[in-house]
Design an enzyme around this catalytic site. Structure first.
Site, short mmCIF file in Angstrom:
data_model
loop_
_atom_site.label_atom_id
_atom_site.label_comp_id
_atom_site.label_asym_id
_atom_site.label_seq_id
_atom_site.Cartn_x
_atom_site.Cartn_y
_atom_site.Cartn_z
N ASP A 160 0.83 -1.20 0.00
CA ASP A 160 0.00 0.00 0.00
C ASP A 160 0.87 1.26 0.00
OD1 ASP A 160 -2.83 0.97 0.43
OD2 ASP A 160 -1.90 1.91 2.17
N GLU B 8 14.83 -15.29 0.19
CA GLU B 8 15.16 -16.39 1.11
C GLU B 8 14.10 -17.47 1.08
OE1 GLU B 8 15.70 -14.96 5.11
OE2 GLU B 8 16.83 -13.22 4.37
C1 NOJ Z 1 -4.43 2.90 -0.91
C2 NOJ Z 1 -5.56 1.96 -0.63
O1 NOJ Z 1 -5.86 1.23 -1.79
C3 NOJ Z 1 -6.70 2.81 -0.14
O2 NOJ Z 1 -7.89 2.08 -0.05
C4 NOJ Z 1 -6.31 3.42 1.17
O3 NOJ Z 1 -7.33 4.31 1.58
C5 NOJ Z 1 -5.01 4.21 1.05
N1 NOJ Z 1 -4.02 3.51 0.32
C6 NOJ Z 1 -4.45 4.50 2.42
O4 NOJ Z 1 -4.00 3.31 3.02
#
Ligand code: NOJ
Length: 576
Positions: A227, A282
């Site tokens: 993310d 790994e």
């Molecule tokens: C990207 C994620 O896909 C989204 O749903 C989220 O709100 C933001 N990152 C923050 O984590």
């Protein structure tokens, strides 16, 4: 009369990408995104859960995908649909237990599916124990320094440290009250105020995430979707910034020319992924890292998938490209060339849990990035047009060489819920913008499995945490399975043909010079398969002799907003 030989003639083709022999299951994989709260609910509380997913994994196997990526299922106060993680090594009680996760991975394995989990390293939840420690410890302490705390500016430090905003609207800093009750420092949150940004300059943070990687790798996951992969490192001078604040920097970027946003895509972020790649290695060559990186262009994206970094990165340039032949051709070509330059496969994405579903987005008068959600007062999409384009888009995407991502419900052609009442909306964007930006709830609606059941079979009680639109009745899984005209059977056939003809590891050559409707027709070959996508307003006759493998419309011609896969039949004596 156009014949197949027009298509075959070498003089009319331009090779952009060669078929690829490189090893690695992910290079041509189709990966299905599960948003756990909305996939299937086993216990009737209206919220999807891990046993619900496990019980329906055969849906994925039958569809023919290679892997499932699960959006976060970790303990979380749910201020951002689980992207506010309070514990990276456990499961949210409403969604199940760690043993449920083990069972899910085991069942997936039986079905030949790999499981990818979501890793959220840019920020934790404010309910994470580290944040409580940071608040209790004094300014300058190692505990506080795991996050990004700064003194305020102005008299008494009452103004934020700089002008950075939150992606979800409003300021990017929140002031705390110190343990002694006095007004205190400010912490950075590029997203919601319940999602404090971690300080990746701190060795505890680096060590912790290596440990978290190992925790899930030991449990058998195939990899991680990372993310906000472009956000971990901040320019340590924390300069003022007037540029864009959204996740989507492409297209409508307000970036001052030549200036890099101080919170996004900083060069030093790559050293983190090099370390992670070593950890994954790994565990053998099969575990993968996938970057969610909203960066300026394909060249910047390619840096995340250099041979010693991640394996894949979502292609959001493709997702945000307007539905026009020239734009799509340019976008596809640039992606292939840039990613080929680093030896990484392209990915193709049309929908996910953050954008308006393709079946609605492509039915808006302006295609491309699309709005951040659609509300009852907003211009409404043309549903029929959107679905026709989404089906053609799926055939386009699944014919392209590389890896493709399907978002749950995309195989049913589900539309966005476009008139959710404000009271049920949960995306923090809605509250942080006083309802001006409705946000992403409309693409996260619980899936319809049975047309005649309460809640369309999502849960045994009929409860659903977000209301479903009436249009789901006709689109439920049971209405589509076995119906050759359905989107589900279209996608299933596409995945079978894609596998049989090895399109995922295939080639791409543009075919030019077909007389009909030149400017609006996108035509390419991938290995022996000819792909025609009509982005114009007039039907285009199919070159005679072409044998149709699959069509998003009727298949007699290529109608407006339709796509066809075909082959040039070999002469009969070719077989022997
Ligand atoms: C990207 C994620 O896909 C989204 O749903 C989220 O709100 C933001 N990152 C923050 O984590």
């Amino acid at each position: 009369m156009v014949t197949a030989s027009h298509v075959a003639a070498a003089t009319t083709t331009t090779l952009v990408h060669r078929a690829d022999q490189a090893p690695g299951w992910w290079r041509d994989a189709v990966i299905y995104q599960i948003y756990p709260r909305s996939f299937a609910d086993s216990d009737g509380d209206g919220v999807g859960d891990l046993p619900g997913i496990t019980g329906r994994l055969d849906h994925l196997a039958r569809l023919g995908v290679d892997a499932a990526w699960l959006s976060p299922f970790y303990p979380s106060p749910q201020h951002d649909g689980g992207y506010d993680v309070a514990d990276y090594r456990s499961v949210h009680p409403q969604l199940g237990t760690l043993s449920d996760m083990d069972a899910l991975i085991a069942r997936a394995d039986q079905l030949g599916l790999r499981v990818i989990v979501d890793l959220v390293p840019n920020h934790t939840s404010d309910a994470h124990p580290w944040f409580a420690e940071a608040l209790a410890a004094p300014p300058g302490s190692p505990q506080r320094d795991r996050y990004i705390f700064r003194d305020g500016t102005g008299p008494d430090g009452a103004e934020p440290p700089n002008n950075w905003g939150s992606v979800f609207g409003g300021p990017g800093w929140t002031r705390i009250t110190e343990a002694d009750g006095s007004p205190g420092q400010w912490y950075l949150h590029l997203f919601d105020s319940h999602q404090p940004d971690l300080n990746w300059e701190h060795e505890d943070v680096r060590g912790e995430f290596i440990d978290v990687l190992r925790f899930w790798l030991d449990r058998g996951v195939a990899g991680f979707r990372v993310d906000v992969a472009h956000g971990l490192i901040k320019d340590q001078s924390f300069p003022e910034w007037e540029g864009h604040r959204t996740m989507i920097s492409a297209e409508e970027s307000a970036e001052p020319a030549g200036k890099q946003a101080p919170m996004w895509d900083q060069p030093r972020v790559h050293e983190i992924y090099r370390t992670w790649r070593e950890v994954l290695a790994e565990y053998g060559p099969e575990r993968v890292l996938i970057a969610e990186a909203w960066v300026e262009d394909d060249r910047a994206l390619a840096r995340y998938v250099r041979p010693d970094e991640m394996h894949q990165a979502f292609n959001f340039q493709f997702l945000t490209t307007p539905w026009r032949a020239g734009s799509l051709r340019q976008s596809i070509q640039t992606s292939l060339l840039e990613l080929d330059a680093v030896g990484a496969p392209c990915t193709w994405v049309l929908s996910n849990h953050d954008v308006v579903r393709a079946a609605s987005r492509l039915g808006l008068s302006v295609t491309g990035k699309g709005p951040n959600g659609i509300g009852a007062g907003d211009p409404q999409p043309d549903g029929e047009l959107g679905l026709r384009r989404a089906r053609a888009g799926l055939l386009l995407m699944l014919a392209l060489p590389g890896s493709a991502y399907l978002y749950q419900g995309e195989e049913f052609g589900l539309p966005e819920h476009t008139d959710l009442p404000g009271e049920v909306r949960q995306d923090p964007t809605f509250a942080r913008t006083d309802g001006r930006v409705v946000g992403r709830d409309g693409c996260r609606i619980p899936l319809p499995w049975r047309s005649d059941a309460p809640g369309y079979g999502f849960s045994p009680t009929g409860a659903t945490w977000l209301p479903q639109p009436d249009s789901f009745a006709a689109l439920a899984a049971d209405m589509q399975k076995g119906d050759p005209s359905s989107t589900y059977e279209l996608v299933r056939a596409a995945l079978r043909i894609r596998r049989d003809w090895r399109l995922g590891s295939g080639s791409l050559a543009w075919v030019d010079g077909l007389p009909a409707n030149e400017g609006d027709l996108l035509v390419f070959t991938n290995r022996e398969v000819v792909v025609l996508v009509n982005l114009g307003e007039r039907a285009v006759p199919l070159p005679t002799d072409l044998e149709v493998l699959l069509a998003s419309g009727g298949g007699d011609d290529v109608g407006p907003d339709e796509a066809v896969w075909a082959v040039i039949p070999r002469p009969a004596d070719d077989d022997g």
